[in-house]
Write an enzyme that holds these catalytic residues in place. Structure first.
Site, mmCIF file in Angstrom:
data_model
loop_
_atom_site.group_PDB
_atom_site.id
_atom_site.type_symbol
_atom_site.label_atom_id
_atom_site.label_comp_id
_atom_site.label_asym_id
_atom_site.label_seq_id
_atom_site.Cartn_x
_atom_site.Cartn_y
_atom_site.Cartn_z
ATOM 1 N N HIS A 104 3.929 6.874 7.963
ATOM 2 C CA HIS A 104 3.085 6.501 9.093
ATOM 3 C C HIS A 104 1.914 5.601 8.692
ATOM 4 C CE1 HIS A 104 0.543 10.116 7.985
ATOM 5 N NE2 HIS A 104 -0.416 9.270 8.331
ATOM 6 N N ASP A 134 8.400 11.521 6.520
ATOM 7 C CA ASP A 134 7.140 10.775 6.490
ATOM 8 C C ASP A 134 6.847 10.216 5.097
ATOM 9 O OD1 ASP A 134 4.908 9.602 7.568
ATOM 10 O OD2 ASP A 134 3.650 11.402 7.470
ATOM 11 N N SER A 212 -4.204 10.145 4.057
ATOM 12 C CA SER A 212 -2.755 10.214 4.244
ATOM 13 C C SER A 212 -2.028 9.458 3.141
ATOM 14 C CB SER A 212 -2.372 9.628 5.603
ATOM 15 O OG SER A 212 -2.823 10.432 6.652
#
Length: 368
Positions: A104, A134, A212
């Site tokens: 993402h 992911d 992230s």
């Protein structure tokens, strides 16, 4: 007449006081400033502090900043330029320049730039992605001296309560360290494709936007997860963060590097809708509504449910386990199959019309 002397006396006192203040101020200007207070001796750093420092020093050279870019056109000059879309974190996987991050982070970008710990910046090429977990792999062209791979640990033996470290670039800030513990194990979080990521590690280490794709480390500085999600309505850290377990990462990343995509093993079947099981009073599992001609399932003798000539339902097969691991639905079965590669043999537990059996199937390569 008695008031005038008092007025003159008060004015005279005020003048004397003002002159005294002026003299004192002038005298103070000529004096040296007061010396600083003595610095108190600090005791030696504690064992925990020393370990925190050691983990950060060892791992931070392997952590990178990722800027996702998109191509834009300047309104006035019409020049094409790369426009930053956002930032995230990643880490060096090997000295060939492979960098791992979250899917993402680069999902809506058509280019990316990787900034290493020495602040050198490199254009990145996309190697492969697996949105269901992911994960994404990028590649940069840099010298091996600038690419220290992060040490890889395991997640299967993690325990609730053990210490963890998260390194990332929250809010675009460079190289921050947060600490916490493993709060829970075997959590389920949803990927961008709505597939469940099972076995996620829950931690209370602060994971803010920009973290992230960064590494979650154990107290030995080994990778145990990839920070991927924050459970918070505001998007800021609220004491609950999640990481993809490193055993999943270590299974998927080498395949992305080798094939450029996650090559799925396939049975050659189509599963029925979730409501089919309860409607037909079937056991938990994956009811089959189509079996691909010539595929692994058909060669193994599996049959789908079908509607008979008179409108009734002809009994078909329900896959209830893969290598004795129960599967409650299609997502369970896909997760179980992803541990294998095309050409591997698996044993399916199959139910049909009240009878169970074991069936060995050789997996094929999926077309998707």
């Amino acid at each position: 007449m008695t008031s005038h002397p008092r007025i003159r006396t008060s004015s005279h006192a005020a003048l004397v006081f003002a002159l005294a203040l002026t003299a004192a101020a002038a005298h103070a200007d000529t004096r040296a400033p007061a010396p600083p207070r003595a610095v108190a001796a600090r005791p030696a750093l504690g064992v925990e502090e020393l370990n925190n420092i050691a983990v950060f020093k060892a791992a931070s050279p392997s952590v990178v900043n990722i800027t996702a870019l998109s191509v834009g056109r300047d309104f006035f000059s019409m020049n094409v330029q790369q426009v930053p879309r956002g930032t995230g974190t990643g880490f060096v996987w090997d000295d060939k320049g492979h960098v791992v991050t979250n899917f993402h982070v680069i999902q809506e970008a058509n280019a990316a730039r990787v900034t290493l710990a020495d602040q050198s910046s490199h254009e990145a090429q996309l190697v492969g992605v697996f949105p269901d977990r992911d994960l994404a792999v990028l590649k940069i062209d840099a010298s091996k001296a600038k690419l220290p791979p992060i040490p890889v640990g395991t997640s299967r033996d993690l325990q609730v309560g053990q210490k963890v470290y998260a390194i990332g670039n929250p809010f675009g800030l460079d190289q921050t360290l947060t600490t916490g513990i493993v709060s829970a194990l075997n959590r389920e979080i949803e990927s961008v494709t709505r597939r469940l990521i099972r076995g996620a590690v829950q931690t209370d280490a602060a994971i803010n936007p920009g973290n992230s794709g960064g590494p979650l480390l154990d107290s030995a500085g080994r990778l145990i997860g990839v920070n991927t999600a924050i459970y918070s309505p505001s998007g800021a850290s609220a004491g609950i963060g999640f990481a993809i377990p490193v055993d999943e990462v270590n299974r998927i990343v080498p395949r992305l590097i080798r094939d450029g995509r996650m090559v799925r093993p396939a049975l050659g079947v189509t599963a029925g809708p979730p409501q089919m099981g309860p409607a037909l009073n079937l056991p938990k599992g994956v009811p089959l509504v189509r079996v691909a001609p010539g595929g692994p399932a058909q060669r193994a003798g599996l049959q789908p449910f079908a509607r008979g000539e008179r409108g009734g339902i002809a009994a078909g097969d329900v896959i209830t386990a893969v290598n004795d691991e129960p599967v409650a639905d299609l997502d369970d079965m896909l997760t179980a199959l992803e541990r294998f590669q095309p050409g591997d043999k698996v044993t399916l537990s199959v139910w049909r019309a009240g009878k169970g059996r074991k069936q060995v199937v050789t997996l094929a390569e999926s077309d998707d």
